[in-house]
Design a protein around this motif. Structure first.
Motif, PDB file in Angstrom:
ATOM      1  N   TYR A 292     -10.669  35.804  -7.456  1.00  0.00           N
ATOM      2  CA  TYR A 292     -10.886  34.643  -6.959  1.00  0.00           C
ATOM      3  C   TYR A 292     -11.581  34.912  -5.884  1.00  0.00           C
ATOM      4  O   TYR A 292     -10.626  35.691  -4.861  1.00  0.00           O
ATOM      5  N   TYR A 316     -10.287  31.090  -4.633  1.00  0.00           N
ATOM      6  CA  TYR A 316     -11.085  29.638  -6.133  1.00  0.00           C
ATOM      7  C   TYR A 316      -9.671  30.046  -6.708  1.00  0.00           C
ATOM      8  O   TYR A 316     -10.072  28.632  -7.663  1.00  0.00           O
ATOM      9  N   ASP A 317      -8.353  30.514  -6.903  1.00  0.00           N
ATOM     10  CA  ASP A 317      -7.768  29.765  -7.758  1.00  0.00           C
ATOM     11  C   ASP A 317      -6.348  29.060  -7.679  1.00  0.00           C
ATOM     12  O   ASP A 317      -7.112  28.110  -6.109  1.00  0.00           O
ATOM     13  N   LYS A 318      -5.502  28.754  -7.298  1.00  0.00           N
ATOM     14  CA  LYS A 318      -5.022  27.675  -6.848  1.00  0.00           C
ATOM     15  C   LYS A 318      -3.644  27.738  -6.129  1.00  0.00           C
ATOM     16  O   LYS A 318      -2.911  26.766  -6.526  1.00  0.00           O
ATOM     17  N   ARG A 349     -10.298  25.143  -7.221  1.00  0.00           N
ATOM     18  CA  ARG A 349     -10.987  25.948  -7.912  1.00  0.00           C
ATOM     19  C   ARG A 349     -12.565  25.392  -7.793  1.00  0.00           C
ATOM     20  O   ARG A 349     -12.903  24.707  -8.075  1.00  0.00           O
ATOM     21  N   ASN A 350     -13.496  26.512  -7.427  1.00  0.00           N
ATOM     22  CA  ASN A 350     -15.364  26.753  -7.724  1.00  0.00           C
ATOM     23  C   ASN A 350     -15.622  25.657  -5.503  1.00  0.00           C
ATOM     24  O   ASN A 350     -16.913  25.548  -5.744  1.00  0.00           O
TER      25      ASN A 350
END
Length: 467
Positions: A292, A316-318, A349-350
């Protein structure tokens, strides 16, 4: 041939000497850890004797942080202990809004001297705010600082110059002491969108920036920019460079990229002649197995007792991950990043979310955090940690705050051993994504910047009572 053999023997002896020295250092560290455990045991026994009233008050404070600042305010009116020296400031609360931008605020950054706060926005402007008058309008506004979004900011060491990076492929340098209409002092061309800008911690002349075209640039503020972006590229990375961090000696540069890689570069080996190969790359690590993108790296401020060894990494992961890059007494082993905490609850995320450390003035690392996984199975140590959590507040903690796509900011306590990081508080109030957070360099004051075009300032609910 004999000289070669003699040389080998010399180096063998040197290696043996260093090994012995290393063993000596390890045993010294073990001794200090033992001493620390004894001190912590005493602290535990002391906290048990504080009395039911004080403990109940403190339990009400710690909670899970989801109820906002109310608990901290209530508890602080109770006497913490018979000596009156108990820390009671364990939460942050909303202080004021700073409004002035007409678009999302992507970057916010306190100056090193703690007097000024800079912000950069989607409205292409840069604003400078007086920290001592946080409710007032901006001290200085540069309306068209860039021709596109302003996404990155960095102060010079002396807090007199501000560097801003934008999606217009430029880094600009501003004299914050100059008049409102002053043009940029210098303009540096970049390959691609500028994603991150940092100033050297050892030289007021050097700065670095990373771009969407995989480039890491180095600029020397003493030389006139040529306008050719290729001339300042010192590293060509394998992916978009989203974030940079430089440790205090100025020798090591950490990069986080869109391919999820954390890379450590030795600036003594990096040269602009070697841009086509990863020359000077000391180590690389995947931050997450699924690669990520990494959005931010922040280093914990230096304490009097140790160097800036902790790194917070957003992706971008949690998870917001906190790494330990080691104590520097063993230089050869100091660059292996060891994961201490994987913190979750925020949404990354994103979105280019950023984080920031706060090191309390009375924070003392409990003991070598990398060695506590073994000890944490011991229930006594767990009880001890719990007691320590109850008896400390912001000023005795190592905190890390992060923005979040859900419109909140999250504050985690990472003072304890590996795996013990915990959510301390959720700061609610913004009405859109919180892109960036930044702690003041000395005080427990947090600035949060949001897509709602506002900056919010947060301060402790109650300062230490020593009466």
């Amino acid at each position: 041939g004999s000289s070669g053999v003699g040389g080998e023997e010399y180096y063998r002896n040197k290696v043996e000497e260093l090994s012995k020295e290393r063993e000596g250092l390890y045993s010294r560290v073990d001794g200090l850890e033992k001493e620390n455990r004894e001190l912590r045991k005493s602290l535990y026994e002391l906290s048990v004797r504080v009395g039911e009233k004080g403990r109940a008050a403190k339990k009400g404070v710690v909670g899970n942080g989801r109820e906002g600042g109310r608990g901290a305010g209530d508890a602080s009116s109770e006497p913490g202990s018979e000596t009156g020296e108990m820390e009671v400031a364990v939460k942050l609360r909303f202080k004021c809004d700073m409004a002035g931008h007409a678009g999302a605020v992507y970057a916010v950054c306190f100056s090193g001297n703690g007097q000024l706060l800079a912000s950069g926005s989607m409205d292409k402007s840069v604003a400078i705010w007086d920290v001592n008058k946080v409710g007032d309008s901006a001290l200085l506004t540069i309306p068209q600082a860039h021709a596109a979004n302003v996404v990155a900011l960095a102060w010079s060491m002396d807090s007199r110059a501000l560097l801003s990076g934008g999606y217009d492929h430029h880094v600009r340098e501003w004299d914050v002491m100059a008049t409102r209409k002053a043009p940029p002092v210098a303009e540096h061309a970049a390959k691609g969108f500028v994603q991150t800008v940092i100033a050297s911690p050892v030289s007021d002349h050097l700065a670095y920036f990373g771009t969407s075209k995989n480039a890491i640039h180095r600029i020397d503020r003493r030389t006139r920019p040529s306008g050719n972006p290729d001339e300042s590229v010192i590293i060509t990375n394998e992916a978009m460079v989203n974030t940079l961090f430089m440790e205090l000696s100025g020798n090591l540069l950490f990069s986080g990229d869109h391919g999820g890689a954390l890379r450590i570069w030795d600036m003594r080996m990096v040269s602009s002649d070697n841009e086509n190969e990863p020359y000077g790359l000391l180590d690389e690590k995947l931050n997450s197995p699924d690669r990520y993108p990494i959005t931010h790296i922040h280093g914990a401020p230096q304490g009097s007792d140790e160097e800036d060894r902790f790194l917070a990494v957003n992706s971008y992961d949690k998870y917001l991950r906190v790494y330990d890059r080691g104590a520097h007494i063993l230089e050869a082993q100091s660059q292996k990043l060891e994961l201490l905490h994987s913190l979750s609850g925020h949404q990354n995320r994103n979105w280019p979310i950023r984080s920031s450390f706060y090191r309390g003035e009375q924070y003392v690392p409990s003991f070598d955090q990398r060695r506590t996984q073994l000890a944490s199975a011991d229930t006594f140590v767990d009880d001890l940690e719990h007691a320590r959590q109850l008896t400390k507040g912001i000023h005795r903690s190592l905190l890390v705050a992060t923005g979040s796509a859900d419109g909140n900011a999250y504050v985690f306590d990472v003072s304890g051993p590996a795996g013990s990081g915990a959510l301390l508080q959720v700061l609610t109030g913004h009405t859109d994504r919180v892109y960036c957070v930044d702690f003041h360099p000395e005080e427990p004051i947090l600035a949060t910047a949001s897509a709602d075009s506002k900056i919010k300032i947060w301060t402790p609910a109650k300062y230490t009572s020593t009466g």
